[in-house]
Design a protein around this motif. Structure first.
Motif, PDB file in Angstrom:
ATOM      1  N   ALA A   1       0.843  -1.214   0.000  1.00 28.91           N
ATOM      2  CA  ALA A   1       0.000   0.000   0.000  1.00 28.91           C
ATOM      3  C   ALA A   1       0.876   1.260   0.000  1.00 28.91           C
ATOM      4  CB  ALA A   1      -0.915  -0.009   1.221  1.00 28.91           C
ATOM      5  N   LEU A   2       1.957   1.221   0.739  1.00 29.05           N
ATOM      6  CA  LEU A   2       2.869   2.377   0.790  1.00 29.05           C
ATOM      7  C   LEU A   2       3.443   2.670  -0.598  1.00 29.05           C
ATOM      8  CD1 LEU A   2       4.540   4.390   2.562  1.00 29.05           C
ATOM      9  CD2 LEU A   2       6.259   2.577   2.769  1.00 29.05           C
ATOM     10  N   THR A   3       3.880   1.623  -1.267  1.00 30.27           N
ATOM     11  CA  THR A   3       4.491   1.784  -2.591  1.00 30.27           C
ATOM     12  C   THR A   3       3.462   2.311  -3.597  1.00 30.27           C
ATOM     13  OG1 THR A   3       5.890  -0.102  -2.027  1.00 30.27           O
ATOM     14  CG2 THR A   3       5.917   0.615  -4.320  1.00 30.27           C
ATOM     15  N   ALA A   4       2.252   1.728  -3.555  1.00 27.57           N
ATOM     16  CA  ALA A   4       1.205   2.178  -4.491  1.00 27.57           C
ATOM     17  C   ALA A   4       0.876   3.654  -4.245  1.00 27.57           C
ATOM     18  CB  ALA A   4      -0.042   1.318  -4.325  1.00 27.57           C
ATOM     19  N   SER A   5       0.800   4.048  -2.979  1.00 34.93           N
ATOM     20  CA  SER A   5       0.431   5.423  -2.638  1.00 34.93           C
ATOM     21  C   SER A   5       1.524   6.417  -3.025  1.00 34.93           C
ATOM     22  CB  SER A   5       0.150   5.548  -1.141  1.00 34.93           C
ATOM     23  OG  SER A   5      -0.850   4.638  -0.777  1.00 34.93           O
ATOM     24  N   LEU A   6       2.781   5.982  -2.914  1.00 32.07           N
ATOM     25  CA  LEU A   6       3.893   6.880  -3.258  1.00 32.07           C
ATOM     26  C   LEU A   6       4.239   6.833  -4.750  1.00 32.07           C
ATOM     27  CD1 LEU A   6       6.313   6.180  -0.251  1.00 32.07           C
ATOM     28  CD2 LEU A   6       5.062   8.304  -0.687  1.00 32.07           C
ATOM     29  N   PHE A   7       3.686   5.861  -5.449  1.00 32.71           N
ATOM     30  CA  PHE A   7       4.112   5.631  -6.842  1.00 32.71           C
ATOM     31  C   PHE A   7       4.008   6.886  -7.724  1.00 32.71           C
ATOM     32  CE2 PHE A   7       3.893   3.936 -11.158  1.00 32.71           C
ATOM     33  CZ  PHE A   7       5.079   3.218 -11.170  1.00 32.71           C
ATOM     34  N   PRO A   8       2.921   7.663  -7.615  1.00 31.92           N
ATOM     35  CA  PRO A   8       2.839   8.866  -8.465  1.00 31.92           C
ATOM     36  C   PRO A   8       3.966   9.871  -8.194  1.00 31.92           C
ATOM     37  CG  PRO A   8       0.711   8.341  -7.482  1.00 31.92           C
ATOM     38  CD  PRO A   8       1.718   7.471  -6.808  1.00 31.92           C
ATOM     39  N   MET A   9       4.608   9.759  -7.024  1.00 26.81           N
ATOM     40  CA  MET A   9       5.679  10.709  -6.659  1.00 26.81           C
ATOM     41  C   MET A   9       7.078  10.141  -6.937  1.00 26.81           C
ATOM     42  SD  MET A   9       2.912  11.690  -5.068  1.00 26.81           S
ATOM     43  CE  MET A   9       2.640  10.692  -3.619  1.00 26.81           C
ATOM     44  N   MET A  10       7.145   8.982  -7.563  1.00 27.33           N
ATOM     45  CA  MET A  10       8.462   8.373  -7.804  1.00 27.33           C
ATOM     46  C   MET A  10       9.185   9.123  -8.921  1.00 27.33           C
ATOM     47  SD  MET A  10       9.059   5.581  -5.976  1.00 27.33           S
ATOM     48  CE  MET A  10       8.060   4.825  -4.682  1.00 27.33           C
ATOM     49  N   ALA A  11      10.469   9.412  -8.695  1.00 28.35           N
ATOM     50  CA  ALA A  11      11.288  10.032  -9.739  1.00 28.35           C
ATOM     51  C   ALA A  11      11.415   9.068 -10.921  1.00 28.35           C
ATOM     52  CB  ALA A  11      12.670  10.342  -9.170  1.00 28.35           C
ATOM     53  N   LYS A  12      11.787   9.617 -12.078  1.00 28.09           N
ATOM     54  CA  LYS A  12      11.889   8.785 -13.302  1.00 28.09           C
ATOM     55  C   LYS A  12      12.847   7.616 -13.133  1.00 28.09           C
ATOM     56  CE  LYS A  12      10.597  11.317 -17.431  1.00 28.09           C
ATOM     57  NZ  LYS A  12      10.043  12.595 -16.959  1.00 28.09           N
ATOM     58  N   ASP A  13      13.951   7.865 -12.406  1.00 24.36           N
ATOM     59  CA  ASP A  13      14.947   6.800 -12.223  1.00 24.36           C
ATOM     60  C   ASP A  13      14.882   6.219 -10.804  1.00 24.36           C
ATOM     61  OD1 ASP A  13      15.819   8.970 -10.830  1.00 24.36           O
ATOM     62  OD2 ASP A  13      17.907   8.836 -11.473  1.00 24.36           O
ATOM     63  N   ALA A  14      13.696   6.258 -10.206  1.00 19.93           N
ATOM     64  CA  ALA A  14      13.546   5.785  -8.823  1.00 19.93           C
ATOM     65  C   ALA A  14      13.833   4.287  -8.707  1.00 19.93           C
ATOM     66  CB  ALA A  14      12.135   6.088  -8.322  1.00 19.93           C
ATOM     67  N   ARG A  15      14.171   3.889  -7.482  1.00 20.60           N
ATOM     68  CA  ARG A  15      14.370   2.464  -7.179  1.00 20.60           C
ATOM     69  C   ARG A  15      13.449   2.093  -6.028  1.00 20.60           C
ATOM     70  NH1 ARG A  15      20.696   0.990  -8.227  1.00 20.60           N
ATOM     71  NH2 ARG A  15      20.836   2.165 -10.169  1.00 20.60           N
TER      72      ARG A  15
END
Ligand SMILES: NC(=O)c1ccc[n+]([C@@H]2O[C@H](COP(=O)([O-])OP(=O)(O)OC[C@H]3O[C@@H](n4cnc5c(N)ncnc54)[C@H](OP(=O)(O)O)[C@@H]3O)[C@@H](O)[C@H]2O)c1
Length: 302
Positions: A127-141
């Motif tokens: 759930a944390l990853t899904a919620s933060l996904f829109p804020m992930m940088a282009k080269d995020a890990r």
């Protein structure tokens, strides 16, 4: 810390979140990122333990770029509160390390109805990853911290909370939750690729490291005393090496799995390792990802 068997990217000015960053492998992950000039969010369920961890970190490096935020990853409402609080200060995420975890313990269901180990080790992080996904940088890990325990896992997708009242064992539930980390990482990697994202989904296991993980549910497990004897094998700092490789390796590929190179993968330098056949079953991984979206009422918007 040694990261010398690969080319390393700097984390300077990157925004890094580490769940369970106040202890063990997470603590050394935080230390490495701070030392490298990152802005680090230590997501911790205990503010007191986080402050103690900060004092320890301050003896090793500058803590000016450290932010402590409250997160009980076993609770979906706490995950949402964490995300809202995070977004008051930060606009994006460069590296998310889903590290927090528990092992063993009696059967328990959380407020969301999940079995406790699966709730903490997988559903909250999903759930944390899904919620933060829109804020992930282009080269995020996005990094999951799994375990060699996944190799002995069995998983019935219809009995994720042992609804039939049968079959719960502390080891079984832990192993299953660590298989969940791999399925999540691999299914996410497939989806990222299918949508032409440059974000990487990576997964690691730390081998066997001396951390608090083994000592919280003491006395209840038949293998506890054996594990205590095995404990001197590797420090928490060494256990962090696969996570550090996932954060730093410039050649890390979407879907990579890093673990220690030593005997039985218990310790040593971080190398690419193989997941179990079950963990590599992409059809089941895909089903599990979809089921996790349904059960956590979260959705990845690619
Ligand atoms: N140590 C090993 O040999 C080993 C082997 C394989 C995999 N792993 C994995 O490595 C990861 C880190 O574990 P570790 O060995 O470093 O153990 P650890 O020292 O016990 O650290 C675990 C961290 O997770 C936190 N945590 C637990 N439940 C949480 C919750 N509901 N919400 C937020 N944070 C929570 C703990 O917080 P508190 O300090 O408040 O308890 C602690 O900060 C885990 O995912 C574990 O499964 C470890």
């Amino acid at each position: 810390m040694k990261k010398s068997n690969y080319s390393s990217q700097s984390l300077k000015d990157k925004i890094v979140i580490v769940t369970g960053g106040n202890s063990g492998i997470g603590l050394y992950t935080v230390l490495d990122a701070l030392h490298d000039g990152a802005y680090v969010v230590m997501a911790s369920r205990s503010m007191q333990k986080a402050e103690e961890a900060k004092q320890f970190l301050a003896t090793k490096t500058s803590v000016e770029r450290l932010t402590i935020l409250s997160l009980d990853v076993s609770s979906l409402s706490s995950v949402q509160t964490f995300v809202q609080t995070f977004l008051k200060t930060f606009q994006h995420v460069d590296i998310l390390v889903n590290n927090a975890g528990i092992m063993f313990g009696d059967y328990h269901r959380t407020e969301d109805g999940f079995e406790r180990q699966m709730a903490t080790n997988h559903f909250g992080h999903f759930a944390l990853t899904a919620s933060l996904f829109p804020m992930m940088a282009k080269d995020a890990r996005i990094i999951q911290v799994s375990s060699i325990a996944h190799k002995r896992a069995e998983m019935d997708l219809n009995q994720l909370a042992y609804e039939d009242g049968k079959g719960y064992t502390p080891w079984g539930a832990y192993s299953r939750s660590k298989l969940a980390n791999l399925w999540f990482a691999f299914a996410l990697a497939d989806r990222l690729k299918a949508h032409n994202h440059t974000i990487k989904s990576l997964v690691v296991h730390p081998g066997v490291s001396k951390t608090n993980l083994f000592f919280k549910e003491k006395g209840k497990q038949p293998l506890y005393n054996l594990l205590k004897i095995l404990m001197p094998l590797q420090s928490a700092e060494k256990g962090a090496l696969p996570t550090l490789r996932a954060m730093h390796d410039v050649d890390a590929r979407n879907g990579d799995f890093f673990g220690p190179e030593g005997l039985a993968e218990f310790g040593g330098k971080a190398v690419r390792v193989q997941a179990s056949r079950l963990a590599q079953n992409r059809l089941l991984a895909d089903q599990f990802f979809t089921l996790s979206e349904t059960l956590t009422k979260t959705e990845f918007i690619f």
